[in-house]
Design a protein around this motif. Structure first.
Motif, PDB file in Angstrom:
ATOM      1  N   VAL A 153       0.859  -1.184   0.000  1.00 13.03           N
ATOM      2  CA  VAL A 153       0.000   0.000   0.000  1.00 13.03           C
ATOM      3  C   VAL A 153       0.899   1.239   0.000  1.00 13.03           C
ATOM      4  O   VAL A 153       1.787   1.354   0.865  1.00 13.03           O
ATOM      5  N   VAL A 154       0.698   2.151  -0.987  1.00 15.73           N
ATOM      6  CA  VAL A 154       1.512   3.363  -1.085  1.00 15.73           C
ATOM      7  C   VAL A 154       0.593   4.579  -0.853  1.00 15.73           C
ATOM      8  O   VAL A 154      -0.087   5.042  -1.773  1.00 15.73           O
ATOM      9  N   PRO A 155       0.520   5.100   0.394  1.00 15.59           N
ATOM     10  CA  PRO A 155      -0.270   6.313   0.644  1.00 15.59           C
ATOM     11  C   PRO A 155       0.523   7.554   0.251  1.00 15.59           C
ATOM     12  O   PRO A 155       1.720   7.645   0.546  1.00 15.59           O
ATOM     13  N   ARG A 156      -0.102   8.538  -0.437  1.00 11.65           N
ATOM     14  CA  ARG A 156       0.549   9.778  -0.838  1.00 11.65           C
ATOM     15  C   ARG A 156       0.009  10.921   0.024  1.00 11.65           C
ATOM     16  O   ARG A 156      -1.194  11.025   0.253  1.00 11.65           O
ATOM     17  N   PHE A 157       0.941  11.792   0.489  1.00 15.12           N
ATOM     18  CA  PHE A 157       0.589  12.902   1.371  1.00 15.12           C
ATOM     19  C   PHE A 157       0.844  14.234   0.665  1.00 15.12           C
ATOM     20  O   PHE A 157       1.416  14.260  -0.429  1.00 15.12           O
ATOM     21  N   SER A 158       0.476  15.330   1.309  1.00 16.25           N
ATOM     22  CA  SER A 158       0.689  16.664   0.725  1.00 16.25           C
ATOM     23  C   SER A 158       2.170  16.975   0.656  1.00 16.25           C
ATOM     24  O   SER A 158       2.980  16.412   1.399  1.00 16.25           O
ATOM     25  N   GLY A 159       2.581  17.902  -0.243  1.00 13.78           N
ATOM     26  CA  GLY A 159       3.989  18.196  -0.462  1.00 13.78           C
ATOM     27  C   GLY A 159       4.608  19.110   0.576  1.00 13.78           C
ATOM     28  O   GLY A 159       5.818  19.317   0.562  1.00 13.78           O
ATOM     29  N   GLY A 160       3.821  19.698   1.493  1.00 10.90           N
ATOM     30  CA  GLY A 160       4.355  20.621   2.481  1.00 10.90           C
ATOM     31  C   GLY A 160       4.846  19.918   3.721  1.00 10.90           C
ATOM     32  O   GLY A 160       4.971  18.689   3.791  1.00 10.90           O
ATOM     33  N   MET A 161       5.158  20.727   4.774  1.00 12.60           N
ATOM     34  CA  MET A 161       5.667  20.179   6.025  1.00 12.60           C
ATOM     35  C   MET A 161       4.606  19.368   6.750  1.00 12.60           C
ATOM     36  O   MET A 161       4.941  18.466   7.531  1.00 12.60           O
ATOM     37  N   ASP A 162       3.323  19.644   6.494  1.00 13.49           N
ATOM     38  CA  ASP A 162       2.250  18.833   7.093  1.00 13.49           C
ATOM     39  C   ASP A 162       2.329  17.399   6.577  1.00 13.49           C
ATOM     40  O   ASP A 162       2.143  16.427   7.326  1.00 13.49           O
ATOM     41  N   GLY A 163       2.624  17.237   5.277  1.00 12.04           N
ATOM     42  CA  GLY A 163       2.761  15.894   4.710  1.00 12.04           C
ATOM     43  C   GLY A 163       3.953  15.157   5.293  1.00 12.04           C
ATOM     44  O   GLY A 163       3.878  13.943   5.559  1.00 12.04           O
ATOM     45  N   PHE A 164       5.082  15.887   5.514  1.00 12.77           N
ATOM     46  CA  PHE A 164       6.264  15.269   6.123  1.00 12.77           C
ATOM     47  C   PHE A 164       5.948  14.795   7.534  1.00 12.77           C
ATOM     48  O   PHE A 164       6.370  13.709   7.959  1.00 12.77           O
ATOM     49  N   THR A 165       5.225  15.627   8.281  1.00 12.39           N
ATOM     50  CA  THR A 165       4.844  15.248   9.652  1.00 12.39           C
ATOM     51  C   THR A 165       3.993  13.982   9.652  1.00 12.39           C
ATOM     52  O   THR A 165       4.200  13.067  10.464  1.00 12.39           O
ATOM     53  N   SER A 166       3.042  13.865   8.727  1.00 12.76           N
ATOM     54  CA  SER A 166       2.148  12.700   8.670  1.00 12.76           C
ATOM     55  C   SER A 166       2.916  11.429   8.331  1.00 12.76           C
ATOM     56  O   SER A 166       2.725  10.372   8.974  1.00 12.76           O
ATOM     57  N   VAL A 167       3.792  11.495   7.315  1.00  8.67           N
ATOM     58  CA  VAL A 167       4.530  10.273   6.916  1.00  8.67           C
ATOM     59  C   VAL A 167       5.518   9.873   7.993  1.00  8.67           C
ATOM     60  O   VAL A 167       5.791   8.681   8.202  1.00  8.67           O
ATOM     61  N   THR A 168       6.079  10.858   8.742  1.00 12.24           N
ATOM     62  CA  THR A 168       6.999  10.541   9.846  1.00 12.24           C
ATOM     63  C   THR A 168       6.244   9.845  10.963  1.00 12.24           C
ATOM     64  O   THR A 168       6.754   8.892  11.578  1.00 12.24           O
ATOM     65  N   GLU A 169       5.027  10.325  11.269  1.00 10.37           N
ATOM     66  CA  GLU A 169       4.203   9.681  12.310  1.00 10.37           C
ATOM     67  C   GLU A 169       3.884   8.244  11.918  1.00 10.37           C
ATOM     68  O   GLU A 169       3.887   7.331  12.752  1.00 10.37           O
ATOM     69  N   LEU A 170       3.581   8.006  10.624  1.00 13.96           N
ATOM     70  CA  LEU A 170       3.300   6.631  10.160  1.00 13.96           C
ATOM     71  C   LEU A 170       4.520   5.748  10.394  1.00 13.96           C
ATOM     72  O   LEU A 170       4.416   4.621  10.905  1.00 13.96           O
ATOM     73  N   GLU A 171       5.701   6.253  10.009  1.00 12.39           N
ATOM     74  CA  GLU A 171       6.931   5.454  10.157  1.00 12.39           C
ATOM     75  C   GLU A 171       7.211   5.151  11.623  1.00 12.39           C
ATOM     76  O   GLU A 171       7.570   4.030  11.984  1.00 12.39           O
ATOM     77  N   LYS A 172       7.029   6.181  12.507  1.00 14.04           N
ATOM     78  CA  LYS A 172       7.298   5.980  13.936  1.00 14.04           C
ATOM     79  C   LYS A 172       6.366   4.939  14.547  1.00 14.04           C
ATOM     80  O   LYS A 172       6.770   4.128  15.366  1.00 14.04           O
ATOM     81  N   GLU A 173       5.070   5.022  14.144  1.00 16.89           N
ATOM     82  CA  GLU A 173       4.093   4.083  14.706  1.00 16.89           C
ATOM     83  C   GLU A 173       4.487   2.634  14.414  1.00 16.89           C
ATOM     84  O   GLU A 173       4.435   1.760  15.294  1.00 16.89           O
ATOM     85  N   TYR A 174       4.916   2.363  13.179  1.00 22.30           N
ATOM     86  CA  TYR A 174       5.295   0.983  12.829  1.00 22.30           C
ATOM     87  C   TYR A 174       6.641   0.604  13.434  1.00 22.30           C
ATOM     88  O   TYR A 174       6.878  -0.573  13.768  1.00 22.30           O
TER      89      TYR A 174
END
Length: 639
Positions: A171-192
């Motif tokens: 599954v490849v989720p795509r996020f927004s290109g700004g710092m909000d998107g970076f924060t979301s993908v970092t939270e996903l990585e940390k959770e796993y």
């Protein structure tokens, strides 16, 4: 004042940059003061504005906005503010507040790793879910399922890919290109990673790895690897370093801030212009209100003055009219005297006689106009006298017919008694008929003949009586017609001072209503309320559905009187008092007596002294007396 206007007119749009050098030099040399204290600045070219204290960014936005302002601004203002903007950027840039960006804080080691890593941009994550024996492959390949499951990370979209080698769903989720998107993908990585299901754990696949779901942030090694995941990443994204992305975001933020500062400055300028126009409108409106008040006061004073002048003029005209009337009467007397004197002078010469005749003709012409009015009055008097005499004649005829009817009625009753007496005697004679007495039979025959004769006379009397009754009804109709003619003819001759006048029976007496309204209200309000109240109750009296009467007495003495317990009458008494109630009761009693079916007022000749309907005799006597008075007055005038 003239020098400034000349300098403004000398600067054109093309010379703004050149002209700005002079104020820029004054600012740099300290002739014009900008900085007040550590973080407070002022605009030396806008001393008349309300706002005098600015922060660095606010003043820079103000100067830039005015320099790029609308064509309505003069060129000198634009040049001055262009110099201020240039001075703030070149000389006071160190006083600007440093830009603040809200970025995720890491440790020094982590921060170095973040800056040096290459990421797939726009920000993307990778989630691997191995297929187990009882799993639904179709469900796991449904993008909507994963979009809902990963909703806490706010992905923009989700792409699912089947990895044949590992029998797993990527599954490849795509996020927004700004710092909000970076924060979301970092939270996903940390959770796993916390669950020990990160990228390294997927690479080692230890233990029961098929019963776990793995996730991490897509980086350069994922982008450059082999397989369907790498193909998708290279199709929809590209590799970029974190520092490049941060710089681009800062540049965008700086552009947005500058743009917003320009907009704020423009809005402030527009606001100042609107505020200035608003103040001018307020001053103008206040001046107009003051002028209106002055005009109103002048109008009231002028109206009052005109009313006073009008009253004085009316009084003066009435006095002049009275004086002219008196002079006219004196003139008529003088003319009459001169006419008599002219008639007596017979011994004058022919020339004098001609002059006298001419003067006499003039006097006759003046007198003729006065006599016309007298003749018209005489015709009116004769017409009223004829009407009164005709009415008297018809009344005498009616009285004669009534007396004749009474005599006929007495004769009829006398005949009926004689007939009854004869019938009684005949009954007695019939009892004696068995005795065969000839005298009795002769007497019976004689009595029968007498009875037939009396019956014939009775029939004649009844015929005569019927004819007289018809004539009586006709006479009554004629009397009523004569009464109506009298009402019509006397309408203009009877004044409010005479005892015999025309009254409309069933019409409200308005005086109690006016008196009650004046007690409760003041000025014109009393007149208005009185008119409304009278109109309302006059309409109520006409309502045939309203019948506020009750019967009192017994048999022949029974009569109808006004029921004071009626709800409307009780309410009227409580609200307006006894006098108003008595006026309504009087009108109701008159309507019930004289026009109960129509329920509208009717005119009638009324004796106001005795407060009752005037008889024809009273009217005739009153009119005869008035005619005699008129004749006596005419004789006095002629004498």
């Amino acid at each position: 004042m003239d020098k400034s206007s000349e300098s403004e007119s000398e600067v054109s749009e093309s010379e703004i940059a050149d002209y700005s050098e002079k104020p820029y030099k004054q600012l740099r040399d300290g002739e014009l003061k900008v900085k007040l204290k550590l973080d407070s600045f002022k605009c030396p070219f806008c001393s008349g504005k309300k706002k005098q204290h600015y922060k660095y960014k606010e003043l820079l936005a103000h100067a830039t906005g005015v320099a790029k302002g609308s064509a309505a601004r003069n060129c000198k203002q634009k040049a001055n503010h262009l110099a201020l903007s240039k001075y703030l950027k070149n000389e006071l840039a160190g006083d600007a507040e440093p830009p603040r960006l809200q970025l995720t804080v890491y440790s020094s080691k982590q921060n170095q790793a973040v800056v040096s890593d290459m990421y797939v941009w726009p920000w993307m994550g990778i989630v691997i879910s191995p297929l187990r024996g009882n799993d639904d492959k179709t469900l796991l390949l449904d993008s909507a399922y994963w979009l809902k499951k990963l909703a806490r990370f706010n992905p923009l979209e989700v792409k699912t890919i089947w990895v044949e080698v590992d029998s797993a769903v990527a599954v490849v989720p795509r996020f927004s290109g700004g710092m909000d998107g970076f924060t979301s993908v970092t939270e996903l990585e940390k959770e796993y990673e916390v669950k020990r299901c990160g990228k390294k754990d997927w690479s080692y696949k230890t233990g029961d790895w098929r019963f776990k779901t793995y996730g991490w942030c897509a980086r350069g090694d994922d982008y450059n690897s082999q397989g369907s995941i790498a193909e998708y990443l290279s199709t929809v994204g590209k590799l970029r370093s974190f520092s490049d992305i941060s710089k681009e975001e800062m540049q965008k933020s700086s552009i947005v801030v500058d743009d917003l500062a320009d907009k704020i400055a423009k809005k402030n300028e527009d606001y100042n212009q609107v505020q200035h126009k608003y103040n001018e409108q307020i001053i103008s409106l206040q001046r107009l209100i003051r002028q209106k008040d002055e005009l109103d006061q002048t109008y009231k004073e002028e109206t009052k003055r005109m009313q006073e002048i009008s009253q004085r003029n009316v009084y003066r005209i009435l006095q002049e009219k009275e004086m002219l009337s008196k002079k006219l009467e004196d003139r008529m007397k003088d003319l009459d005297t001169w006419s008599k004197e002219l008639d007596k002078k017979q011994a004058l010469t022919e020339l004098e006689r001609q002059k006298l005749e001419e003067e006499k003709k003039k006097n006759d012409a003046v007198n003729s106009s006065l006599q016309l009015a007298s003749l018209e009055q005489k015709r009116t008097d004769d017409r009223v006298l004829t009407l009164v005499e005709e009415h008297k004649r018809k009344k005498d005829e009616a009285l004669n017919k009534i007396r004749q009817l009474e005599e006929e009625l007495n004769n009829k009753q006398k005949l009926q008694m004689e007939i009854q007496e004869l019938k009684g005697k005949l009954k007695v004679m019939k009892h004696r008929e068995d005795e065969d007495d000839e005298d009795v039979k002769k007497e019976m025959k004689k009595m029968n003949e007498e009875l037939e004769e009396k019956c014939s006379e009775l029939q004649d009397l009844e015929d005569t009586n019927s004819a007289l009754m018809i004539k009586e009804r006709q006479s009554n109709d004629e009397i009523q017609e004569a009464r109506q003619e009298l009402i019509g003819g006397l309408g203009g001759l009877l004044s409010d001072r005479t005892n015999i006048r025309i009254k409309r029976l069933g019409e409200l007496d308005e005086k109690p209503f006016l008196k009650a309204c004046k007690k409760r209200f003041k000025g014109e309000e009393a007149e208005v309320q009185y008119a409304i109240l009278c109109s309302k109750w006059q309409e109520t009296l006409k309502d045939s559905g309203w019948y506020p009467f009750k019967r009192v007495g017994t048999e022949d003495k029974m009569k109808e009187v006004v029921d004071e317990e009626d709800e409307q009458l009780k309410s009227l008494r409580e609200e307006w008092g006894e006098e108003v109630l008595e006026a309504v009761k009087t009108a109701l009693e008159e309507l019930n007596e004289h026009n109960p079916s129509g329920r509208y007022s009717v005119p009638a000749l009324w004796n106001f002294k005795e407060k009752r309907k005037a008889t024809l005799k009273e009217v005739i006597e009153y009119m005869t007396l008035q005619i005699k008075n008129l004749k006596n007055l005419k004789r006095k005038r002629k004498g």
